[in-house]
Design a protein around this motif. Structure first.
Motif, mmCIF file in Angstrom:
data_model
loop_
_atom_site.group_PDB
_atom_site.id
_atom_site.type_symbol
_atom_site.label_atom_id
_atom_site.label_comp_id
_atom_site.label_asym_id
_atom_site.label_seq_id
_atom_site.Cartn_x
_atom_site.Cartn_y
_atom_site.Cartn_z
ATOM 1 N N SER A 158 0.848 -1.192 0.000
ATOM 2 C CA SER A 158 0.000 0.000 0.000
ATOM 3 C C SER A 158 0.879 1.235 0.000
ATOM 4 O O SER A 158 1.783 1.366 0.827
ATOM 5 N N MET A 159 0.620 2.115 -0.963
ATOM 6 C CA MET A 159 1.244 3.425 -0.997
ATOM 7 C C MET A 159 0.236 4.354 -0.334
ATOM 8 O O MET A 159 -0.839 4.600 -0.876
ATOM 9 N N VAL A 160 0.564 4.817 0.869
ATOM 10 C CA VAL A 160 -0.376 5.564 1.690
ATOM 11 C C VAL A 160 -0.031 7.051 1.645
ATOM 12 O O VAL A 160 1.096 7.440 1.958
ATOM 13 N N PHE A 161 -1.001 7.850 1.243
ATOM 14 C CA PHE A 161 -0.867 9.295 1.238
ATOM 15 C C PHE A 161 -1.618 9.819 2.463
ATOM 16 O O PHE A 161 -2.808 9.564 2.610
ATOM 17 N N VAL A 162 -0.899 10.516 3.330
ATOM 18 C CA VAL A 162 -1.487 11.020 4.563
ATOM 19 C C VAL A 162 -1.690 12.525 4.430
ATOM 20 O O VAL A 162 -0.728 13.278 4.213
ATOM 21 N N LEU A 163 -2.952 12.929 4.532
ATOM 22 C CA LEU A 163 -3.306 14.338 4.422
ATOM 23 C C LEU A 163 -3.215 14.991 5.797
ATOM 24 O O LEU A 163 -3.756 14.467 6.777
ATOM 25 N N SER A 164 -2.554 16.123 5.866
ATOM 26 C CA SER A 164 -2.413 16.825 7.144
ATOM 27 C C SER A 164 -3.754 17.408 7.579
ATOM 28 O O SER A 164 -4.672 17.579 6.777
ATOM 29 N N ALA A 165 -3.846 17.723 8.856
ATOM 30 C CA ALA A 165 -5.051 18.363 9.382
ATOM 31 C C ALA A 165 -5.292 19.698 8.696
ATOM 32 O O ALA A 165 -6.439 20.083 8.460
ATOM 33 N N GLU A 166 -4.212 20.390 8.321
ATOM 34 C CA GLU A 166 -4.342 21.667 7.625
ATOM 35 C C GLU A 166 -4.955 21.484 6.235
ATOM 36 O O GLU A 166 -5.715 22.329 5.764
ATOM 37 N N GLN A 178 -1.779 -0.953 -3.889
ATOM 38 C CA GLN A 178 -2.951 -0.135 -3.578
ATOM 39 C C GLN A 178 -2.519 1.307 -3.350
ATOM 40 O O GLN A 178 -1.451 1.554 -2.803
ATOM 41 N N ILE A 179 -3.377 2.221 -3.721
ATOM 42 C CA ILE A 179 -3.235 3.624 -3.379
ATOM 43 C C ILE A 179 -4.240 3.884 -2.272
ATOM 44 O O ILE A 179 -5.416 3.546 -2.403
ATOM 45 N N VAL A 180 -3.782 4.461 -1.163
ATOM 46 C CA VAL A 180 -4.643 4.718 -0.011
ATOM 47 C C VAL A 180 -4.454 6.176 0.412
ATOM 48 O O VAL A 180 -3.324 6.660 0.473
ATOM 49 N N TYR A 181 -5.551 6.856 0.688
ATOM 50 C CA TYR A 181 -5.506 8.208 1.255
ATOM 51 C C TYR A 181 -6.092 8.143 2.660
ATOM 52 O O TYR A 181 -7.165 7.562 2.854
ATOM 53 N N ARG A 182 -5.379 8.739 3.620
ATOM 54 C CA ARG A 182 -5.828 8.770 5.009
ATOM 55 C C ARG A 182 -5.685 10.173 5.575
ATOM 56 O O ARG A 182 -4.853 10.950 5.133
#
Length: 118
Positions: free
Chosen positions: A43-51, A102-106
């Motif tokens: 899994s390639m996980v992209f983590v979006l900041s709270a900002e 997999q592409i995952v956004y969290r």
């Protein structure tokens, strides 16, 4: 090589460094990347900041999650052709012909917003 071993390798760390430099510049530092592995799935996980979202994800309603997922799907559809060469390169690098990427956004608190198998 086992997927879990590759995720812990120096090579994976180099991929993450390059991705974070590139994605960080494109997202103004509002997104980072990491790899996770289990079995034959990478899994390639992209983590979006709270900002980036205005929240860490803990207070998102189901409607808001659905709206973000629809937006992510639209963005993914526009970029999926760019992910396929990376998927093929990772399969070759790891040496697992049945590798699933997999592409995952969290969100920053770990709430999954989107995932798609390449």
């Amino acid at each position: 090589m086992a997927v879990e071993d590759w995720v812990s390798s120096e090579e994976a760390a180099q991929y993450v460094e390059v991705l974070n430099t590139t994605i960080g510049a494109m997202s103004n530092g509002m997104m980072t990347t990491e790899f996770e592995g289990e079995g034959n799935t990478l899994s390639m996980v992209f983590v979006l900041s709270a900002e980036a979202l205005g929240t860490d994800g803990s207070d998102l309603t189901d409607e808001q999650k659905s709206a973000v997922e629809a937006q992510m799907q639209q963005q993914f559809d526009g970029l999926k052709d760019q992910f396929q060469p990376m998927r093929d390169e990772l399969k070759e690098t790891i040496g697992t012909s049945d590798l699933v990427v997999q592409i995952v956004y969290r969100t920053s608190n770990g709430t999954e917003l989107f995932h798609h198998e390449l």
